[in-house]
Design a protein around this motif. Structure first.
Motif, PDB file in Angstrom:
ATOM      1  N   ILE A  64      -5.027   9.736   7.897  1.00 32.49           N
ATOM      2  CA  ILE A  64      -4.944   8.911   6.686  1.00 32.49           C
ATOM      3  C   ILE A  64      -5.228   7.477   7.113  1.00 32.49           C
ATOM      4  CG2 ILE A  64      -3.490   8.096   4.808  1.00 32.49           C
ATOM      5  CD1 ILE A  64      -1.903  10.682   5.024  1.00 32.49           C
ATOM      6  N   SER A  65      -6.338   6.944   6.689  1.00 35.30           N
ATOM      7  CA  SER A  65      -6.761   5.607   7.081  1.00 35.30           C
ATOM      8  C   SER A  65      -6.558   4.646   5.903  1.00 35.30           C
ATOM      9  CB  SER A  65      -8.238   5.625   7.499  1.00 35.30           C
ATOM     10  OG  SER A  65      -8.659   4.335   7.896  1.00 35.30           O
ATOM     11  N   ASP A  66      -5.510   3.838   5.989  1.00 31.70           N
ATOM     12  CA  ASP A  66      -5.215   2.879   4.922  1.00 31.70           C
ATOM     13  C   ASP A  66      -6.079   1.641   5.130  1.00 31.70           C
ATOM     14  OD1 ASP A  66      -4.186   1.307   2.942  1.00 31.70           O
ATOM     15  OD2 ASP A  66      -2.241   0.973   3.897  1.00 31.70           O
ATOM     16  N   GLU A  67      -7.075   1.459   4.276  1.00 34.87           N
ATOM     17  CA  GLU A  67      -8.042   0.372   4.439  1.00 34.87           C
ATOM     18  C   GLU A  67      -7.985  -0.601   3.262  1.00 34.87           C
ATOM     19  OE1 GLU A  67     -11.865   1.957   5.622  1.00 34.87           O
ATOM     20  OE2 GLU A  67     -10.904   3.469   6.908  1.00 34.87           O
ATOM     21  N   ILE A  68      -6.770  -0.815   2.750  1.00 38.99           N
ATOM     22  CA  ILE A  68      -6.617  -1.660   1.575  1.00 38.99           C
ATOM     23  C   ILE A  68      -6.972  -3.124   1.864  1.00 38.99           C
ATOM     24  CG2 ILE A  68      -4.176  -2.221   1.892  1.00 38.99           C
ATOM     25  CD1 ILE A  68      -3.899  -1.644  -1.195  1.00 38.99           C
ATOM     26  N   TYR A  69      -6.946  -3.511   3.157  1.00 36.50           N
ATOM     27  CA  TYR A  69      -7.326  -4.883   3.530  1.00 36.50           C
ATOM     28  C   TYR A  69      -8.763  -4.971   4.028  1.00 36.50           C
ATOM     29  CZ  TYR A  69      -2.293  -5.832   3.410  1.00 36.50           C
ATOM     30  OH  TYR A  69      -0.984  -5.970   3.029  1.00 36.50           O
ATOM     31  N   GLY A  70      -9.494  -3.861   3.998  1.00 36.66           N
ATOM     32  CA  GLY A  70     -10.823  -3.830   4.599  1.00 36.66           C
ATOM     33  C   GLY A  70     -11.762  -4.910   4.101  1.00 36.66           C
ATOM     34  N   LEU A  71     -11.779  -5.155   2.808  1.00 34.77           N
ATOM     35  CA  LEU A  71     -12.711  -6.141   2.249  1.00 34.77           C
ATOM     36  C   LEU A  71     -12.315  -7.574   2.575  1.00 34.77           C
ATOM     37  CD1 LEU A  71     -13.434  -4.539  -1.249  1.00 34.77           C
ATOM     38  CD2 LEU A  71     -14.961  -4.662   0.718  1.00 34.77           C
ATOM     39  N   LEU A  72     -11.126  -7.748   3.156  1.00 32.15           N
ATOM     40  CA  LEU A  72     -10.679  -9.090   3.551  1.00 32.15           C
ATOM     41  C   LEU A  72     -10.905  -9.343   5.037  1.00 32.15           C
ATOM     42  CD1 LEU A  72      -7.381  -9.519   1.479  1.00 32.15           C
ATOM     43  CD2 LEU A  72      -9.712 -10.239   0.920  1.00 32.15           C
ATOM     44  N   LEU A 105      -6.612  -2.170  -5.459  1.00 32.44           N
ATOM     45  CA  LEU A 105      -7.000  -3.488  -5.956  1.00 32.44           C
ATOM     46  C   LEU A 105      -6.112  -4.624  -5.473  1.00 32.44           C
ATOM     47  CD1 LEU A 105      -7.785  -2.983  -9.762  1.00 32.44           C
ATOM     48  CD2 LEU A 105      -9.399  -3.279  -7.905  1.00 32.44           C
ATOM     49  N   SER A 106      -4.864  -4.324  -5.159  1.00 28.82           N
ATOM     50  CA  SER A 106      -3.870  -5.390  -5.078  1.00 28.82           C
ATOM     51  C   SER A 106      -4.153  -6.439  -4.007  1.00 28.82           C
ATOM     52  CB  SER A 106      -2.476  -4.793  -4.857  1.00 28.82           C
ATOM     53  OG  SER A 106      -2.430  -4.062  -3.662  1.00 28.82           O
ATOM     54  N   LYS A 107      -4.839  -6.080  -2.921  1.00 26.05           N
ATOM     55  CA  LYS A 107      -5.054  -7.037  -1.829  1.00 26.05           C
ATOM     56  C   LYS A 107      -6.366  -7.802  -1.974  1.00 26.05           C
ATOM     57  CE  LYS A 107      -1.219  -5.510  -0.180  1.00 26.05           C
ATOM     58  NZ  LYS A 107       0.028  -6.293  -0.299  1.00 26.05           N
ATOM     59  N   TRP A 108      -7.493  -7.077  -1.914  1.00 25.82           N
ATOM     60  CA  TRP A 108      -8.773  -7.791  -1.934  1.00 25.82           C
ATOM     61  C   TRP A 108      -9.039  -8.482  -3.256  1.00 25.82           C
ATOM     62  CZ3 TRP A 108     -12.530  -6.797  -5.513  1.00 25.82           C
ATOM     63  CH2 TRP A 108     -12.502  -5.561  -6.156  1.00 25.82           C
ATOM     64  N   CYS A 109      -8.418  -7.988  -4.323  1.00 31.54           N
ATOM     65  CA  CYS A 109      -8.668  -8.553  -5.652  1.00 31.54           C
ATOM     66  C   CYS A 109      -7.636  -9.626  -5.998  1.00 31.54           C
ATOM     67  CB  CYS A 109      -8.638  -7.425  -6.685  1.00 31.54           C
ATOM     68  SG  CYS A 109      -9.655  -7.735  -8.131  1.00 31.54           S
ATOM     69  N   GLY A 110      -6.714  -9.895  -5.079  1.00 29.22           N
ATOM     70  CA  GLY A 110      -5.688 -10.897  -5.357  1.00 29.22           C
ATOM     71  C   GLY A 110      -4.817 -10.515  -6.533  1.00 29.22           C
ATOM     72  N   ALA A 111      -4.567  -9.217  -6.698  1.00 29.45           N
ATOM     73  CA  ALA A 111      -3.821  -8.719  -7.861  1.00 29.45           C
ATOM     74  C   ALA A 111      -2.556  -8.018  -7.387  1.00 29.45           C
ATOM     75  CB  ALA A 111      -4.699  -7.772  -8.675  1.00 29.45           C
ATOM     76  N   GLY A 112      -1.672  -8.781  -6.742  1.00 32.73           N
ATOM     77  CA  GLY A 112      -0.494  -8.204  -6.122  1.00 32.73           C
ATOM     78  C   GLY A 112       0.392  -7.382  -7.039  1.00 32.73           C
ATOM     79  N   GLY A 113       0.529  -7.815  -8.275  1.00 34.33           N
ATOM     80  CA  GLY A 113       1.400  -7.092  -9.195  1.00 34.33           C
ATOM     81  C   GLY A 113       0.692  -6.016  -9.992  1.00 34.33           C
ATOM     82  N   TRP A 114      -0.625  -5.927  -9.856  1.00 34.17           N
ATOM     83  CA  TRP A 114      -1.422  -4.966 -10.626  1.00 34.17           C
ATOM     84  C   TRP A 114      -1.759  -3.794  -9.710  1.00 34.17           C
ATOM     85  CZ3 TRP A 114      -3.692  -6.037 -15.675  1.00 34.17           C
ATOM     86  CH2 TRP A 114      -3.195  -7.226 -16.232  1.00 34.17           C
ATOM     87  N   ARG A 115      -0.802  -2.903  -9.567  1.00 35.29           N
ATOM     88  CA  ARG A 115      -0.946  -1.819  -8.601  1.00 35.29           C
ATOM     89  C   ARG A 115      -1.903  -0.740  -9.091  1.00 35.29           C
ATOM     90  NH1 ARG A 115       0.684  -3.563  -3.700  1.00 35.29           N
ATOM     91  NH2 ARG A 115       2.639  -4.712  -3.860  1.00 35.29           N
ATOM     92  N   PHE A 116      -2.963  -0.569  -8.336  1.00 34.52           N
ATOM     93  CA  PHE A 116      -3.917   0.500  -8.641  1.00 34.52           C
ATOM     94  C   PHE A 116      -4.458   1.013  -7.322  1.00 34.52           C
ATOM     95  CE2 PHE A 116      -7.950   2.467  -9.493  1.00 34.52           C
ATOM     96  CZ  PHE A 116      -7.767   3.118 -10.699  1.00 34.52           C
ATOM     97  N   GLY A 117      -4.115   2.239  -6.965  1.00 36.17           N
ATOM     98  CA  GLY A 117      -4.554   2.813  -5.707  1.00 36.17           C
ATOM     99  C   GLY A 117      -5.693   3.794  -5.900  1.00 36.17           C
ATOM    100  N   ALA A 118      -6.445   3.989  -4.839  1.00 37.29           N
ATOM    101  CA  ALA A 118      -7.536   4.963  -4.854  1.00 37.29           C
ATOM    102  C   ALA A 118      -7.570   5.670  -3.508  1.00 37.29           C
ATOM    103  CB  ALA A 118      -8.873   4.266  -5.114  1.00 37.29           C
ATOM    104  N   VAL A 119      -7.984   6.920  -3.529  1.00 38.42           N
ATOM    105  CA  VAL A 119      -8.084   7.685  -2.290  1.00 38.42           C
ATOM    106  C   VAL A 119      -9.412   8.423  -2.258  1.00 38.42           C
ATOM    107  CG1 VAL A 119      -6.836   9.635  -3.313  1.00 38.42           C
ATOM    108  CG2 VAL A 119      -6.970   9.432  -0.829  1.00 38.42           C
TER     109      VAL A 119
END
Length: 238
Positions: A24-32, A55-69
């Motif tokens: 499981i490769s968590d790449e939520i910061y990849g675009l940063l 979305l929450s990290k690269w999009c600067g949307a900390g409170g707008w939780r939306f995950g994708a796998v």
């Protein structure tokens, strides 16, 4: 704030393939990634890598939780069915506004690449400012390669911290908060031993510059500057 090199990713992939394991490769910061050259682990081990993002990290949307796998086609059907089942009960009910925002962000991704580059440039400047300042005071920090966190290590000051009754990372953060008002998260919260005198620092509190204006850390990040200066003064006087 660190990232694996391409060589390291290849070596890890080789071992994963030998052991025949799922990754499981968590790449939520990849675009940063500060060099904008993030390499997904799935490039090297596509058959059994499950990649997570959101979305929450690269999009600067900390409170707008939306995950994708992203799941490989070769994944075992029972595992895929289980993942979908768990997902349907936990994270598939994102609020409608968040779903609309996500659809817009991903559908028009090429239109917002400028935004990613803009924020990465700012985060890189702030991160290196913080790490350079802290390193100069004997608080060891790796210069960040991505994201918006650093992990200050206070171990070089262990003797005088112990003399002041500070023997754990929890002690460190509680005393720092009490004495300076600066909030850090203790290393213990990230799985380290309690006596490891380190903490996590986030540096996302900044004022975006006006269009075509130069970004100045001390001008556009006044609270970050105050916080870093307070940490340095505190460790000097402890």
């Amino acid at each position: 704030g660190l990232t694996y090199s391409e060589g390291e990713l290849k070596e890890i992939a080789d071992q994963a393939r030998i052991q025949n394991i799922y990754v499981i490769s968590d790449e939520i910061y990849g675009l940063l990634n500060h060099n904008l050259n993030h390499k997904s682990f799935a490039n090297y081990y596509p058959e059994k890598t499950i990649t997570t993002t959101g979305l929450s990290k690269w999009c600067g949307a900390g409170g707008w939780r939306f995950g994708a796998v992203f799941v490989p086609n070769e994944i075992e059907s029972d595992l895929k069915k289980t993942m979908i089942g768990i997902g349907s009960e936990t994270y598939s009910c994102a609020p409608t506004p968040v779903q609309i925002a996500a659809r817009t962000a991903y559908k028009n991704f090429q239109d917002i690449t400028w935004y990613i580059k803009w924020q990465v440039n700012i985060l890189s400047q702030i991160g290196n400012y913080c790490s350079d300042k802290l390193n100069s005071s004997g608080i060891r920090v790796h210069n960040p390669q991505g994201g918006f966190y650093i992990f200050p290590d206070f171990s070089l000051h262990q003797e005088k911290l112990h003399a002041a009754g500070i023997k754990t990372s929890n002690d460190l953060c509680q005393t720092l908060l009490k004495d300076t008002g600066v909030v850090l998260l203790p290393a213990h919260a990230f799985g380290f031993e309690e006596n490891y005198l380190a903490a996590r620092l986030a540096y996302v509190d900044f004022i975006p510059p006006l269009e075509n204006s130069h970004f100045d850390v001390e001008k556009n990040c006044p609270k970050v500057k105050i916080g870093i200066d307070a940490i340095i003064k505190w460790i000097e006087n402890i």
